[in-house]
Design a protein around this motif. Structure first.
Motif, PDB file in Angstrom:
ATOM      1  N   GLY A  81       0.809  -1.222   0.000  1.00  0.00           N
ATOM      2  CA  GLY A  81       0.000   0.000   0.000  1.00  0.00           C
ATOM      3  C   GLY A  81       0.840   1.270   0.000  1.00  0.00           C
ATOM      4  N   VAL A  82       0.161   2.390  -0.283  1.00  0.00           N
ATOM      5  CA  VAL A  82       0.829   3.701  -0.263  1.00  0.00           C
ATOM      6  C   VAL A  82       0.213   4.521   0.862  1.00  0.00           C
ATOM      7  N   TYR A  83       1.077   5.051   1.739  1.00  0.00           N
ATOM      8  CA  TYR A  83       0.589   5.735   2.938  1.00  0.00           C
ATOM      9  C   TYR A  83       1.210   7.121   3.081  1.00  0.00           C
ATOM     10  N   ILE A 133       1.916  10.395  -7.569  1.00  0.00           N
ATOM     11  CA  ILE A 133       1.158   9.329  -6.898  1.00  0.00           C
ATOM     12  C   ILE A 133      -0.342   9.602  -7.082  1.00  0.00           C
ATOM     13  N   PRO A 134      -1.048   8.741  -7.818  1.00  0.00           N
ATOM     14  CA  PRO A 134      -2.451   9.038  -8.125  1.00  0.00           C
ATOM     15  C   PRO A 134      -3.411   8.823  -6.957  1.00  0.00           C
ATOM     16  N   GLY A 135      -3.091   7.916  -6.033  1.00  0.00           N
ATOM     17  CA  GLY A 135      -4.003   7.660  -4.908  1.00  0.00           C
ATOM     18  C   GLY A 135      -3.258   6.927  -3.807  1.00  0.00           C
ATOM     19  N   VAL A 136      -3.764   7.067  -2.561  1.00  0.00           N
ATOM     20  CA  VAL A 136      -3.084   6.410  -1.430  1.00  0.00           C
ATOM     21  C   VAL A 136      -4.069   5.536  -0.660  1.00  0.00           C
ATOM     22  N   ASP A 137      -3.511   4.628   0.152  1.00  0.00           N
ATOM     23  CA  ASP A 137      -4.349   3.675   0.887  1.00  0.00           C
ATOM     24  C   ASP A 137      -4.554   4.055   2.347  1.00  0.00           C
ATOM     25  N   GLY A 138      -3.833   5.069   2.790  1.00  0.00           N
ATOM     26  CA  GLY A 138      -4.041   5.518   4.168  1.00  0.00           C
ATOM     27  C   GLY A 138      -3.370   6.851   4.406  1.00  0.00           C
ATOM     28  N   ILE A 139      -4.026   7.676   5.244  1.00  0.00           N
ATOM     29  CA  ILE A 139      -3.451   8.966   5.642  1.00  0.00           C
ATOM     30  C   ILE A 139      -3.572   9.050   7.157  1.00  0.00           C
ATOM     31  N   ASP A 197     -10.124  13.013  -0.775  1.00  0.00           N
ATOM     32  CA  ASP A 197     -10.211  12.738  -2.214  1.00  0.00           C
ATOM     33  C   ASP A 197      -8.983  12.001  -2.746  1.00  0.00           C
ATOM     34  N   CYS A 198      -7.868  12.062  -1.992  1.00  0.00           N
ATOM     35  CA  CYS A 198      -6.636  11.391  -2.455  1.00  0.00           C
ATOM     36  C   CYS A 198      -6.646   9.899  -2.144  1.00  0.00           C
ATOM     37  N   LEU A 199      -7.636   9.448  -1.343  1.00  0.00           N
ATOM     38  CA  LEU A 199      -7.662   8.030  -0.960  1.00  0.00           C
ATOM     39  C   LEU A 199      -8.171   7.150  -2.094  1.00  0.00           C
ATOM     40  N   ASN A 200      -7.559   5.986  -2.240  1.00  0.00           N
ATOM     41  CA  ASN A 200      -8.109   4.955  -3.122  1.00  0.00           C
ATOM     42  C   ASN A 200      -9.353   4.376  -2.450  1.00  0.00           C
ATOM     43  N   PRO A 201     -10.260   3.771  -3.224  1.00  0.00           N
ATOM     44  CA  PRO A 201     -11.393   3.086  -2.579  1.00  0.00           C
ATOM     45  C   PRO A 201     -10.865   2.074  -1.550  1.00  0.00           C
ATOM     46  N   GLY A 202     -11.477   2.046  -0.376  1.00  0.00           N
ATOM     47  CA  GLY A 202     -10.996   1.157   0.689  1.00  0.00           C
ATOM     48  C   GLY A 202      -9.892   1.797   1.535  1.00  0.00           C
ATOM     49  N   GLY A 203      -9.389   2.962   1.101  1.00  0.00           N
ATOM     50  CA  GLY A 203      -8.324   3.657   1.844  1.00  0.00           C
ATOM     51  C   GLY A 203      -8.863   4.281   3.126  1.00  0.00           C
ATOM     52  N   ARG A 204      -7.969   4.485   4.078  1.00  0.00           N
ATOM     53  CA  ARG A 204      -8.414   4.971   5.393  1.00  0.00           C
ATOM     54  C   ARG A 204      -7.750   6.292   5.791  1.00  0.00           C
ATOM     55  N   PHE A 205      -8.520   7.104   6.492  1.00  0.00           N
ATOM     56  CA  PHE A 205      -8.059   8.410   6.966  1.00  0.00           C
ATOM     57  C   PHE A 205      -8.161   8.368   8.484  1.00  0.00           C
ATOM     58  N   ALA A 206      -7.015   8.436   9.184  1.00  0.00           N
ATOM     59  CA  ALA A 206      -7.003   8.334  10.650  1.00  0.00           C
ATOM     60  C   ALA A 206      -6.399   9.597  11.249  1.00  0.00           C
ATOM     61  N   ILE A 207      -7.061  10.123  12.270  1.00  0.00           N
ATOM     62  CA  ILE A 207      -6.593  11.389  12.870  1.00  0.00           C
ATOM     63  C   ILE A 207      -6.604  11.287  14.392  1.00  0.00           C
ATOM     64  N   ILE A 208      -5.467  11.658  14.993  1.00  0.00           N
ATOM     65  CA  ILE A 208      -5.396  11.747  16.462  1.00  0.00           C
ATOM     66  C   ILE A 208      -5.474  13.224  16.841  1.00  0.00           C
ATOM     67  N   THR A 209      -6.430  13.560  17.700  1.00  0.00           N
ATOM     68  CA  THR A 209      -6.548  14.940  18.189  1.00  0.00           C
ATOM     69  C   THR A 209      -6.222  14.969  19.686  1.00  0.00           C
ATOM     70  N   PHE A 210      -5.898  16.187  20.155  1.00  0.00           N
ATOM     71  CA  PHE A 210      -5.559  16.336  21.576  1.00  0.00           C
ATOM     72  C   PHE A 210      -6.398  17.406  22.262  1.00  0.00           C
TER      73      PHE A 210
END
Ligand SMILES: C[S@@+](CC[C@H](N)C(=O)[O-])C[C@H]1O[C@@H](n2cnc3c(N)ncnc32)[C@H](O)[C@@H]1O
Ligand SMILES: [Zn+2]
Length: 309
Positions: free
Chosen positions: A23-25, A90-96, A227-240
């Motif tokens: 994958g591309v992250y 890079i056209p799309g990524v699998d996780g951010i 919008d940069c995620l591939n289908p099935g790609g995940r966006f994870a965010i830690i906030t404080f």
């Protein structure tokens, strides 16, 4: 000074990102490369783009990721993720991943002027360029200072602090963190000063958010990075902190709902369908063991969505 920072929710992030070896992250907040290294370790033919706006973090991340040839470190703001990926072809990524806020290295380094615990020149710039805390404290009008303190940290004594800053700088510029701490202490009644930690904590947090345009970067990133995620790609965010957590929660909810009709419309007329699904129903928080070991983990909340295929 060594780049010391204990990563929060490390294994939880790997779980929610569901790293695939090919994958591309993107790690938008590389810092000391704690999360980045965990991602890189799991890659074979995959790729990692690690971004940070702080030149010190970029230097450290480059050193720590050097053994992993699948990684590329970029000095930039994470709101530029779409442009950075385009520049790299890079056209799309699998996780951010975003692990928001400052690193312990930044906070505990007296030279960076982030902390009310060390006397230093007022600075607080993650990128080490542009507008600094010194500029804001010494040039912003009282209503603007008050708004920053109130909006970014719900400081009850925002007006008093802003007025006292103005009064002090009429004599001489407010140069240092300790000068500012003194002004803040004098603006807060003794009884309130004894409650809830260091009296300058909230005001320093608010200034830091303003100096680094933190909410603006997050808002722009939330609007475009998905919008940069591939289908099935995940966006994870830690906030404080709650302001950021609310922004992430609302954006993720909107992505999972799809509909953009005003809430008072009786029926949906936009016809938009959900673009994502929640990876975890509730935000992930640190477990007992991590809470005991790492003070920063107490306020950490991890949320994640997956782009629908
Ligand atoms: C909490 S630290 C990340 C620590 C990292 N995950 C680790 O495990 O070592 C946050 C980092 O994000 C960077 N940062 C914060 N806002 C940023 C932004 N808008 N763009 C790029 N980097 C940012 C800071 O400079 C800091 O190094
Ligand atoms: Zn609708």
């Amino acid at each position: 000074m060594e780049f010391a920072h204990v990563s929060v929710l490390l294994s939880e992030c790997m779980d929610v990102l569901n790293i695939r070896p090919d994958g591309v992250y993107v790690d938008g907040t590389a810092g000391g490369a704690g999360h980045s290294r965990e991602i890189a370790k799991r890659l074979t033919s995959g790729r990692l783009i690690a971004i940070d706006k702080d030149p010190d973090a970029v230097k450290t991340a480059k050193e720590r990721l050097a053994p992993y040839s699948q990684s590329t470190v970029v000095q930039s703001d994470f709101y530029r993720i779409p442009e950075i990926l385009e520049e790299l072809g890079i056209p799309g990524v699998d996780g951010i991943l975003l692990d928001l806020g400052v690193s312990s290295y930044q906070f505990d380094n007296p030279e960076r002027g982030f902390s009310y615990n060390y006397d230093a020149k007022l600075d607080m710039r993650m990128s080490q360029s542009g507008l600094s805390a010194y500029d804001i404290v010494n040039t912003y009008a009282v209503p603007d200072l008050e708004r920053i303190l109130r909006e970014f940290s719900e400081e009850k004594f925002a007006y008093k602090i802003a007025r006292n800053i103005e009064r002090a700088r009429q004599q001489a510029p407010v140069e240092t963190t300790f000068q500012l701490v003194e002004i803040i202490k004098q603006s807060i009644p003794a009884a309130a000063r004894r409650e809830g930690g260091h009296p300058a904590k909230r005001a320093f947090q608010a200034l830091r958010i303003a100096v680094n345009g933190e909410l603006d970067s997050l808002s722009r990133c939330l609007d475009t990075a998905f919008d940069c995620l591939n289908p099935g790609g995940r966006f994870a965010i830690i906030t404080f902190q709650s302001l950021e957590d609310r922004m992430v929660k609302q954006k993720f909810k909107a992505l999972c709902t799809g509909c953009t009709c005003p809430p008072d419309f009786p029926v949906c007329i936009c016809g938009k369908t959900p673009r994502a699904k929640l990876v975890t129903r509730k935000p992930v928080e640190a477990g007992k063991e991590e809470l005991e070991k790492n003070n920063r983990s107490h306020s950490a909340r991890l949320r994640a969505v997956e782009k629908i295929k």
